[in-house]
Design an enzyme around this catalytic site. Sequence first.
Site, mmCIF file in Angstrom:
data_model
loop_
_atom_site.group_PDB
_atom_site.id
_atom_site.type_symbol
_atom_site.label_atom_id
_atom_site.label_comp_id
_atom_site.label_asym_id
_atom_site.label_seq_id
_atom_site.Cartn_x
_atom_site.Cartn_y
_atom_site.Cartn_z
ATOM 1 N N ASN A 9 0.712 -1.070 0.085
ATOM 2 C CA ASN A 9 -0.024 0.032 -0.054
ATOM 3 C C ASN A 9 1.050 1.028 0.102
ATOM 4 O O ASN A 9 1.667 1.525 1.097
ATOM 5 C CB ASN A 9 -0.819 0.035 1.295
ATOM 6 C CG ASN A 9 -1.845 1.205 1.350
ATOM 7 O OD1 ASN A 9 -1.846 2.098 0.462
ATOM 8 N ND2 ASN A 9 -2.563 1.286 2.582
ATOM 9 N N LYS A 11 0.312 4.254 -0.258
ATOM 10 C CA LYS A 11 -0.391 5.365 0.359
ATOM 11 C C LYS A 11 -0.312 6.561 -0.468
ATOM 12 O O LYS A 11 -0.384 6.327 -1.858
ATOM 13 C CB LYS A 11 0.049 5.627 1.771
ATOM 14 C CG LYS A 11 -0.190 4.517 2.738
ATOM 15 C CD LYS A 11 0.017 4.391 4.012
ATOM 16 C CE LYS A 11 -0.138 3.210 4.974
ATOM 17 N NZ LYS A 11 -0.038 3.294 6.241
ATOM 18 N N HIS A 95 -9.206 1.157 5.084
ATOM 19 C CA HIS A 95 -8.181 1.224 5.763
ATOM 20 C C HIS A 95 -8.462 2.310 6.829
ATOM 21 O O HIS A 95 -9.399 3.230 6.860
ATOM 22 C CB HIS A 95 -7.415 1.858 4.717
ATOM 23 C CG HIS A 95 -5.851 2.034 5.073
ATOM 24 N ND1 HIS A 95 -5.315 2.732 6.103
ATOM 25 C CD2 HIS A 95 -4.604 0.983 4.990
ATOM 26 C CE1 HIS A 95 -4.034 2.516 6.536
ATOM 27 N NE2 HIS A 95 -3.716 1.467 5.850
ATOM 28 N N GLU A 97 -6.961 4.590 7.930
ATOM 29 C CA GLU A 97 -6.709 5.987 7.560
ATOM 30 C C GLU A 97 -7.933 6.674 7.076
ATOM 31 O O GLU A 97 -8.298 7.978 7.565
ATOM 32 C CB GLU A 97 -5.526 6.442 6.662
ATOM 33 C CG GLU A 97 -3.975 5.963 7.271
ATOM 34 C CD GLU A 97 -2.898 5.650 6.772
ATOM 35 O OE1 GLU A 97 -2.823 5.714 5.414
ATOM 36 O OE2 GLU A 97 -2.212 5.008 7.405
ATOM 37 N N GLU A 167 -4.961 -4.748 10.529
ATOM 38 C CA GLU A 167 -4.161 -3.859 10.748
ATOM 39 C C GLU A 167 -4.190 -3.019 12.221
ATOM 40 O O GLU A 167 -5.142 -2.031 12.118
ATOM 41 C CB GLU A 167 -4.390 -2.630 9.710
ATOM 42 C CG GLU A 167 -3.740 -3.486 8.455
ATOM 43 C CD GLU A 167 -3.354 -2.357 7.211
ATOM 44 O OE1 GLU A 167 -2.241 -2.502 6.463
ATOM 45 O OE2 GLU A 167 -4.086 -1.346 7.085
ATOM 46 N N GLY A 173 2.889 2.568 10.842
ATOM 47 C CA GLY A 173 3.540 3.529 10.874
ATOM 48 C C GLY A 173 4.370 4.026 11.955
ATOM 49 O O GLY A 173 5.168 4.835 12.070
ATOM 50 N N SER A 213 3.777 -1.918 10.444
ATOM 51 C CA SER A 213 5.237 -1.862 10.662
ATOM 52 C C SER A 213 5.701 -3.394 10.304
ATOM 53 O O SER A 213 6.736 -3.657 10.916
ATOM 54 C CB SER A 213 5.463 -1.637 12.183
ATOM 55 O OG SER A 213 4.893 -0.264 12.212
HETATM 56 P P1 13P Z 1 3.261 0.571 7.707
HETATM 57 O O1 13P Z 1 3.709 -0.926 7.136
HETATM 58 O O2 13P Z 1 3.744 1.871 7.271
HETATM 59 O O3 13P Z 1 3.063 0.476 9.375
HETATM 60 O O4 13P Z 1 1.765 0.724 7.103
HETATM 61 C C1 13P Z 1 0.897 -0.216 7.468
HETATM 62 C C2 13P Z 1 -0.430 -0.107 6.652
HETATM 63 O O5 13P Z 1 -1.161 0.778 6.735
HETATM 64 C C3 13P Z 1 -0.636 -1.056 5.269
HETATM 65 O O6 13P Z 1 -1.898 -0.586 4.534
#
Ligand code: 13P
Length: 251
Positions: A9, A11, A95, A97, A167, A173, A213
């Site tokens: 992803n 982002k 997601h 976010e 997740e 992150g 992560s």
């Molecule tokens: P990270 O791997 O940067 O922690 O992000 C995970 C994520 O949100 C994947 O959709």
Amino acid sequence: MRKKFIAGNWKMNTASITGELLAAGIVKGLAGDTRVTVAVCPPFPFLSRIGQAVHGTPVALGAQNCYPKNDGAFTGEVSPTMLVDIGCQYVIVGHSERRQIFKESDAFINEKTHAALKAGLKVILCIGETLDERKANRTEAVLDTQLTGSLANITADLLAKIVIAYEPVWAIGTGLNATPQQAQDAHAFVRQRIGQLCTKAAADALVIQYGGSVKPDNAATLLSQPDVDGALVGGASLKVEDFLGIIRAAR
Ligand code: 13P
């Protein structure tokens, strides 16, 4: 045997040229190996270009979002049929976010899921608890609510086109991944609930990714858990060597 599935992803990262180099690097590093299912999910403006870079290779193309209508007066939105038109096979929905920043509800995510499946996309449905919810011992209750709401009216044949990404929000992150045991517990819970909501056979076949992560050095232990069938990778999917390292760990 469920095939491991590693998805990147991206982002809101990369530019058209860096995205293309990233995709080309992944394709080259994979060298046609199909033991693991691999997908990349670039930002909307680069989908077409990245789609060309991965065309005819084992790397599938996915989008990070969609709107649950095929066309119409929805300024700024992108429809599932448009995604299919430019070669997407997957779309991420729900997601954290989008849930947190854009206040998306389970009902809206459910609409997107149905619309995406109807258009012929496979769906990567994200669920996960916040740190406060985990501390309050509400992880399973939260996952239960998200699963029931986001998967309303999803039958076993539709579920076959869905991947669930667990997740935990506190792991995204932050560099603080869930322990393999925490991931396994959550995944086992998800599988058991899907067995109740759908069918046992559908639950057994369901691919459940872990996200939060994931890095090359923690991927192998996470992926060795019996119910962890892959990873949805954020930051580490932006570096060719890191992403390939996670794919290698999945073999
Ligand atoms: P990270 O791997 O940067 O922690 O992000 C995970 C994520 O949100 C994947 O959709």
